[in-house]
Scaffold this motif. Structure first.
Motif, PDB file in Angstrom:
ATOM      1  N   SER A 112       0.823  -1.213   0.000  1.00 60.93           N
ATOM      2  CA  SER A 112       0.000   0.000   0.000  1.00 60.93           C
ATOM      3  C   SER A 112       0.856   1.261   0.000  1.00 60.93           C
ATOM      4  O   SER A 112       1.962   1.278   0.544  1.00 60.93           O
ATOM      5  CB  SER A 112      -0.897   0.002   1.244  1.00 60.93           C
ATOM      6  OG  SER A 112      -1.497   1.272   1.447  1.00 60.93           O
ATOM      7  N   THR A 113       0.302   2.322  -0.585  1.00 55.51           N
ATOM      8  CA  THR A 113       0.954   3.633  -0.580  1.00 55.51           C
ATOM      9  C   THR A 113       0.482   4.509   0.585  1.00 55.51           C
ATOM     10  O   THR A 113       0.691   5.723   0.571  1.00 55.51           O
ATOM     11  CB  THR A 113       0.685   4.380  -1.899  1.00 55.51           C
ATOM     12  OG1 THR A 113      -0.726   4.446  -2.123  1.00 55.51           O
ATOM     13  CG2 THR A 113       1.347   3.690  -3.076  1.00 55.51           C
ATOM     14  N   ALA A 147      -2.519   6.114  -0.480  1.00 57.42           N
ATOM     15  CA  ALA A 147      -2.147   7.500  -0.195  1.00 57.42           C
ATOM     16  C   ALA A 147      -3.374   8.378  -0.052  1.00 57.42           C
ATOM     17  O   ALA A 147      -3.466   9.224   0.854  1.00 57.42           O
ATOM     18  CB  ALA A 147      -1.234   8.032  -1.297  1.00 57.42           C
ATOM     19  N   VAL A 148      -4.331   8.180  -0.949  1.00 57.07           N
ATOM     20  CA  VAL A 148      -5.563   8.978  -0.901  1.00 57.07           C
ATOM     21  C   VAL A 148      -6.320   8.694   0.392  1.00 57.07           C
ATOM     22  O   VAL A 148      -6.842   9.606   1.051  1.00 57.07           O
ATOM     23  CB  VAL A 148      -6.430   8.675  -2.144  1.00 57.07           C
ATOM     24  CG1 VAL A 148      -7.790   9.339  -2.027  1.00 57.07           C
ATOM     25  CG2 VAL A 148      -5.708   9.134  -3.409  1.00 57.07           C
ATOM     26  N   GLY A 149      -6.374   7.426   0.791  1.00 58.78           N
ATOM     27  CA  GLY A 149      -7.033   7.075   2.040  1.00 58.78           C
ATOM     28  C   GLY A 149      -6.341   7.677   3.251  1.00 58.78           C
ATOM     29  O   GLY A 149      -6.990   8.141   4.193  1.00 58.78           O
ATOM     30  N   ALA A 150      -4.999   7.699   3.231  1.00 55.94           N
ATOM     31  CA  ALA A 150      -4.251   8.267   4.352  1.00 55.94           C
ATOM     32  C   ALA A 150      -4.442   9.772   4.461  1.00 55.94           C
ATOM     33  O   ALA A 150      -4.220  10.360   5.526  1.00 55.94           O
ATOM     34  CB  ALA A 150      -2.767   7.939   4.198  1.00 55.94           C
ATOM     35  N   LEU A 151      -4.871  10.396   3.359  1.00 51.46           N
ATOM     36  CA  LEU A 151      -5.127  11.836   3.371  1.00 51.46           C
ATOM     37  C   LEU A 151      -6.594  12.170   3.602  1.00 51.46           C
ATOM     38  O   LEU A 151      -6.996  13.319   3.431  1.00 51.46           O
ATOM     39  CB  LEU A 151      -4.630  12.456   2.057  1.00 51.46           C
ATOM     40  CG  LEU A 151      -3.097  12.583   1.971  1.00 51.46           C
ATOM     41  CD1 LEU A 151      -2.642  12.785   0.537  1.00 51.46           C
ATOM     42  CD2 LEU A 151      -2.617  13.731   2.858  1.00 51.46           C
ATOM     43  N   LEU A 155     -12.535   4.694   1.210  1.00 52.83           N
ATOM     44  CA  LEU A 155     -12.775   3.741   0.141  1.00 52.83           C
ATOM     45  C   LEU A 155     -13.565   2.585   0.744  1.00 52.83           C
ATOM     46  O   LEU A 155     -13.101   1.916   1.665  1.00 52.83           O
ATOM     47  CB  LEU A 155     -11.460   3.226  -0.444  1.00 52.83           C
ATOM     48  CG  LEU A 155     -10.647   4.205  -1.305  1.00 52.83           C
ATOM     49  CD1 LEU A 155      -9.978   5.292  -0.474  1.00 52.83           C
ATOM     50  CD2 LEU A 155      -9.588   3.442  -2.100  1.00 52.83           C
ATOM     51  N   LEU A 156     -14.766   2.356   0.232  1.00 50.60           N
ATOM     52  CA  LEU A 156     -15.688   1.437   0.881  1.00 50.60           C
ATOM     53  C   LEU A 156     -16.158   0.336  -0.066  1.00 50.60           C
ATOM     54  O   LEU A 156     -16.415   0.575  -1.249  1.00 50.60           O
ATOM     55  CB  LEU A 156     -16.899   2.206   1.398  1.00 50.60           C
ATOM     56  CG  LEU A 156     -16.578   3.355   2.376  1.00 50.60           C
ATOM     57  CD1 LEU A 156     -17.809   4.195   2.627  1.00 50.60           C
ATOM     58  CD2 LEU A 156     -16.021   2.797   3.677  1.00 50.60           C
ATOM     59  N   ALA A 157     -16.278  -0.848   0.484  1.00 53.33           N
ATOM     60  CA  ALA A 157     -16.886  -1.957  -0.238  1.00 53.33           C
ATOM     61  C   ALA A 157     -18.404  -1.886  -0.085  1.00 53.33           C
ATOM     62  O   ALA A 157     -18.935  -1.010   0.609  1.00 53.33           O
ATOM     63  CB  ALA A 157     -16.339  -3.278   0.306  1.00 53.33           C
ATOM     64  N   GLY A 180     -13.835  13.794   3.538  1.00 51.52           N
ATOM     65  CA  GLY A 180     -12.825  13.999   4.569  1.00 51.52           C
ATOM     66  C   GLY A 180     -11.429  14.268   4.057  1.00 51.52           C
ATOM     67  O   GLY A 180     -10.467  14.321   4.849  1.00 51.52           O
ATOM     68  N   LEU A 181     -11.266  14.439   2.734  1.00 52.69           N
ATOM     69  CA  LEU A 181      -9.948  14.666   2.167  1.00 52.69           C
ATOM     70  C   LEU A 181      -9.334  15.936   2.753  1.00 52.69           C
ATOM     71  O   LEU A 181     -10.016  16.949   2.954  1.00 52.69           O
ATOM     72  CB  LEU A 181     -10.061  14.780   0.649  1.00 52.69           C
ATOM     73  CG  LEU A 181      -8.822  14.478  -0.190  1.00 52.69           C
ATOM     74  CD1 LEU A 181      -8.291  13.080   0.062  1.00 52.69           C
ATOM     75  CD2 LEU A 181      -9.152  14.647  -1.671  1.00 52.69           C
ATOM     76  N   ASP A 182      -8.042  15.897   3.044  1.00 50.59           N
ATOM     77  CA  ASP A 182      -7.351  16.999   3.721  1.00 50.59           C
ATOM     78  C   ASP A 182      -7.662  18.333   3.046  1.00 50.59           C
ATOM     79  O   ASP A 182      -7.369  18.517   1.853  1.00 50.59           O
ATOM     80  CB  ASP A 182      -5.842  16.739   3.702  1.00 50.59           C
ATOM     81  CG  ASP A 182      -5.072  17.614   4.673  1.00 50.59           C
ATOM     82  OD1 ASP A 182      -5.295  18.844   4.680  1.00 50.59           O
ATOM     83  OD2 ASP A 182      -4.225  17.082   5.424  1.00 50.59           O
TER      84      ASP A 182
END
Length: 376
Positions: A112-113, A147-151, A155-157, A180-182
């Motif tokens: 993962s990034t 990376a996008v999730g960490a920011l 991302l949901l199933a 919720g993106l930074d």
């Protein structure tokens, strides 16, 4: 009579020497073979490993950070700052070298990034107004989703449950929540220094071309390509823009795509941009010869890799260019702007021994260049 000037500007020889170590070895050989020649060391990077080291040599200051590695275990990383500019190297958080062993199908699916996103957040915390993200050398094929999730994105199933880790988890993606993106991201210039122009998916995409280097067998390559296709579909539906075919979208396992499509990044040619950032134009001004190099010159080198980018800049400045490589598989080096290519395998045919003896061999090649090109 003007003194002959040679600029030594190699990229890293992966698995053997950093760019700075390679430059120093070549310079030792050149100085030994032609003591009267001025030799300038200017190691380079194209956005992959060594990018932060490169800019630290040019007046940036190091900032330590602790972030998740490609499989989630914390790693110690460093990014670089100068003024309002931060340089972040994705390999410091999600690089192949951070895996606990050899890459395999399991790591190719799960890497993962997320740590890269955490490094970007740390650069924002440090007050950066411009962030240069060097991408390359990754263990990941997750399209930048980590990376996008960490920011701050979610991302949901189906049913709203979180996805599994890595690129394989994207096969189950149902929806993307960007609320919720930074909020600092729109106010920052984010540049992706990219060394390749691959699209995200398909036969020239991230999984097909680079997945095998990351341990992915044929079945995992097919799975990751389907997962990246799902990721691109959901991102396009969410944002109204489809960037899967953007040149560079497939770089670093698709991190180029995630950064451009969701973080507002602009993809720039890594070699050319970093040469500008580190003052290569001043170093090469008045040079008679420029020596470039990396571990292997091949068809991928023609897609924007460091040595070819450096060769173009050197020729524009009026210098002759020769290359040094562990091996060269280019059919026509002249088409890449190279007057000659010196291969380490001519001195040491065994690849393992050549890698172990890389510094010694580069010194010997430096002496050869002095003898053949400089009259040493």
């Amino acid at each position: 009579m003007a003194r002959v000037r040679v600029v030594v500007a190699p990229d890293s020889f992966k698995g053997s020497l950093t760019a700075a170590e390679a430059a120093a070895a070549l310079a030792r050989g050149l100085r030994r073979g032609a003591p009267e020649v001025e030799v300038v060391e200017h190691p380079v990077a194209d956005g992959g490993e060594g990018t932060v080291d490169l800019v630290l040599r040019s007046g940036f200051a190091p900032v330590p950070a602790r972030v998740p590695g490609p499989l989630g275990r914390p790693v110690a990383a460093v990014f670089a700052v100068r003024g309002g500019t931060a340089v972040v190297e994705m390999a410091a958080a999600a690089g192949l070298g951070l895996l606990p062993g050899r890459p395999d199908d399991g790591t190719a699916r799960a890497a993962s990034t997320a740590g890269v996103g955490r490094l970007v957040a740390a650069a924002l915390d440090a007050g950066a107004r411009r962030i240069v993200l060097g991408i390359g050398g990754s263990a990941t094929t997750d399209g930048g989703a980590g990376a996008v999730g960490a920011l701050g994105a979610r991302l949901l199933a189906a049913g709203g449950t979180p996805l599994g880790p890595g690129g394989a988890g994207l096969a189950d993606l149902d929806r993307l929540d960007l609320a919720g993106l930074d909020p600092r991201l729109p106010g920052v210039e984010l540049l992706v220094a990219c060394d390749v122009d691959n699209p995200l998916t398909g036969p020239a995409g991230a999984a097909a071309v680079y997945g095998p280097q990351k341990g992915a067998g044929p079945g995992t390559v097919a799975l990751l390509d389907r997962a990246l296709t799902r990721w691109a579909d959901v991102v396009a539906a969410t944002t109204g823009s489809d960037l899967r075919d953007l040149p560079g979208a497939g770089a670093a396992g698709g991190l180029g795509f995630g950064a451009a499509a969701l973080l507002g990044a602009r993809i720039v040619p890594g070699a050319a941009f970093l040469l500008e950032l580190t003052g290569f134009a001043d170093a090469v001004r008045g040079a008679d010869l420029v020596v470039v190099g990396e571990g292997r010159l091949d068809a991928q080198s023609l897609r924007g890799k460091g040595p070819v980018g450096v060769a173009a800049a050197a020729r524009a400045a009026g210098a002759e260019v020769v290359a040094v490589a562990g091996r060269c598989d280019l059919r026509d080096p002249a088409a890449a702007g190279l007057s000659a290519v010196h291969e380490l395998r001519d001195l040491e045919p065994d690849p393992a021994r050549s890698m172990r003896r890389a510094a010694e061999l580069l010194e010997a090649v430096g002496e050869r260049i002095a003898a053949y090109r400089l009259g040493g």
